[in-house]
Design an enzyme around this catalytic site. Sequence first.
Site, PDB file in Angstrom:
ATOM      1  N   ASP A 207      10.532  43.107 -66.796  1.00  0.00           N
ATOM      2  CA  ASP A 207      12.060  42.602 -68.040  1.00  0.00           C
ATOM      3  C   ASP A 207      12.422  43.225 -68.983  1.00  0.00           C
ATOM      4  O   ASP A 207      11.871  41.909 -70.287  1.00  0.00           O
ATOM      5  CB  ASP A 207      12.150  40.769 -68.050  1.00  0.00           C
ATOM      6  CG  ASP A 207      12.963  40.508 -68.030  1.00  0.00           C
ATOM      7  OD1 ASP A 207      14.343  41.205 -68.034  1.00  0.00           O
ATOM      8  OD2 ASP A 207      13.962  39.366 -67.563  1.00  0.00           O
ATOM      9  N   HIS A 210      15.468  41.885 -71.010  1.00  0.00           N
ATOM     10  CA  HIS A 210      15.608  40.229 -72.135  1.00  0.00           C
ATOM     11  C   HIS A 210      15.569  41.552 -72.851  1.00  0.00           C
ATOM     12  O   HIS A 210      15.656  40.570 -74.291  1.00  0.00           O
ATOM     13  CB  HIS A 210      14.926  39.526 -71.372  1.00  0.00           C
ATOM     14  CG  HIS A 210      13.461  39.189 -71.565  1.00  0.00           C
ATOM     15  ND1 HIS A 210      12.170  40.466 -71.670  1.00  0.00           N
ATOM     16  CD2 HIS A 210      13.651  38.270 -72.424  1.00  0.00           C
ATOM     17  CE1 HIS A 210      11.422  39.955 -72.835  1.00  0.00           C
ATOM     18  NE2 HIS A 210      11.703  39.123 -73.015  1.00  0.00           N
ATOM     19  N   HIS A 215      15.501  39.272 -77.763  1.00  0.00           N
ATOM     20  CA  HIS A 215      14.898  39.052 -79.065  1.00  0.00           C
ATOM     21  C   HIS A 215      15.303  39.203 -79.590  1.00  0.00           C
ATOM     22  O   HIS A 215      14.864  39.875 -80.739  1.00  0.00           O
ATOM     23  CB  HIS A 215      13.618  39.644 -78.640  1.00  0.00           C
ATOM     24  CG  HIS A 215      12.583  38.890 -77.346  1.00  0.00           C
ATOM     25  ND1 HIS A 215      12.722  37.365 -77.633  1.00  0.00           N
ATOM     26  CD2 HIS A 215      11.815  38.744 -76.354  1.00  0.00           C
ATOM     27  CE1 HIS A 215      11.446  36.897 -76.828  1.00  0.00           C
ATOM     28  NE2 HIS A 215      11.751  37.845 -75.727  1.00  0.00           N
TER      29      HIS A 215
END
Lengths: 429, 169, 120
Positions: A207, A210, A215
């Site tokens: 991933d 993401h 983040h």
Amino acid sequence: MKDDLLALRDLDDGWLDRRVFWDRDVYELELERIFARCWLFVAHESQLPKPGSFLTTWMGEDHVLVVRRRDGSIGAYLNSCPHRGNRVCTAEAGTARGFVCNYHGWSFDLDGRLAGVHESAAFGREPTFDRSKLGLTPVAQLDTYKGLVFATFDPDAPPLRDFLGDFAFYLDVMLDNDEGGTEFAGGSITSVLDCNWKIAAENFAGDALHAGWTHASGAEAMLGRGVAGLSGDDTESYHVNVNGHCWEFNLDGVGNAATLGDRRIIDYLRANEARFTERLGPLRAKMVGSISSVNVFPNFSFLPGQNTFRTWQPKGPHRTELHTWVLVNRDAPEEVKDAWRKGAMMTFSPSGVFEMDDGENWELATRANQGVVTRRQRLYYGLGSDTAIEHPELPGNVHRGQVNDANQRAFYRRWSELLRAGTWDEVPS
Amino acid sequence: MTSLETHFEVQAFLAYEARLLDEERYPEWLGLFTEDAHYWAPGVENRGRSDKEGTYAPSRMAYFDDTLDDLRRRVTRFTAPTAWAEDPATRHLHVVSNIEVEDGETAGELLVRSVFVNYRGQGDVDAATLYGRREDVLRRVPDGGLRIARRLVVLRHAVLPAKNINTFF
Amino acid sequence: MSADVTSAAELKGCRVVLCAADDVPAGRMLRVVVPEAGPLLVANVDGTFHVTADTCTHAEASLSEGDLEGRTVVCPVHWAEFDLATGAALCFPATRALAVHPAAVEDGQVVAYIRGSREG
């Protein structure tokens, strides 16, 4: 119905059945057919520096005692007394000559053999009491790969090297970029997440998507800016997988490492790039600290660059215990090792500025499936459906582009194969 | 033995600090530290009594092993509008008690021990309780006030019973 | 020599021949059962012979099956440690000292001088 679920028939079309995250009977089958069968990470050799060094860990929900034996070899046993089942070792790590059960005083040596019993006269008169058959139950197989110790409960599991297959080529990026090898910095941190273990594992499997969104705040804190886009046409990046082991990466060399915010780490990587290249070749040398993430099937993950290593230990379908360590090159300067220890904690620990945002997402993504209607809605895993390529250097299944769901699909494909196979012979190779 | 007045001052200081954290007034909280501050919350391991390694050590992993600049970075993340997990805000409660005050090793410094409990309500139903002991070195600064020069936070958990630590102690 | 032995026996206790010195090379231990004192442990620490009770004072284990580490014997069952020269219990779980018997090598044989009062 169950067989249908386990087959994940829509997976190749990019859809995942949410029941894999929720059903108790699916979970029980995972314990039997994945965790009691696969090779699982149990230790780094550096955690067991001398005879008598031990640690306790989990293989599935089985508590395991891992020890350095007197002959220097490593043993692993169920941490459960064969008399009444109590733990024989109640510490998470330390040094011991052997282990004594607190309940009835049965003691076991570093080879797991029953060394003595309390009230031995009574047992001595007992014809059914055979000391040699009452040791701690050992794992079926234990082996190491360049410092990492793996074990399996299944005597029929293929050898570790076959289980890893060509993924060893990629593991060497972390484990063999320096001739001195690696070690874990001291200690470990453990926390609890109310999520299904696979949500965490698949995140590390592939991933990259993401990273820039979840983040953003962590990147702002550590880099002073967000994560740059990862899906531009000019970005050379990949999803690769072998036997369900997954690595997503680009070739920026230091993208992950830069998030630790410590110049000494970047300097170390830059200064050693030529040496990495000598050992690994130019392509893999660029992976050592790059924006990337890895999951070794089923539940052993790490991040090159940040050097956080972790296991996602299943504690029921909706709970995961997260164990984390920090990997460093043994021969790196002490100040560099210390910078990595601090940096990994600053970013990827329960108080880490990146990790903090993951747990929330994974818990809510798990919990949503409590709804029976919600649970019927398939999840979209379709990204990168036509990205498979042949690559002259990279082994395994290779997909172009790290913003991709290819690895996640491979992870669940492997999951499905293992859950449906009665024996290792039935698992497609 | 420190004076009643000093003890009261320290108690008020720690209560104020706890409220700043409850109210997420992080920049003001950072202002309570000296520039050379060290904020350390080591990971706690479940080791045997006779284990010479001890349950925590400076060379091992830590939840926090921070300079003031490190703490500032964490605050940058807390206060970023993209800190998704912080919106809605976590409802923190920091309880500080068992305060003991004595003179520090250096003139103008106090050694302050206390215990804390951090209760947390998050989202709709999430709740967590974290607790531990603290050992602070508080320094008297020219304006007459106190600042935190060193803090040791020893949690009582070997397995952290929470998904994260989205606050300070 | 024989005259010495007689006087030594009066001073030290009952002289008992346990084994040939060659039976216990340096760094090794041997269990010897004698009627005068029950099971005894003979240990060769770099050429110096020590004779003690063989049964651990903590539980019923034969120390001869344990480990010899320098002058320390480690019980094989719960890993109590004893100083072979003094008999002192060095660590938990043992709390009582081990009986120690004066020992010597005489004519190539390991002998001990057993005094009833010192039996463990």
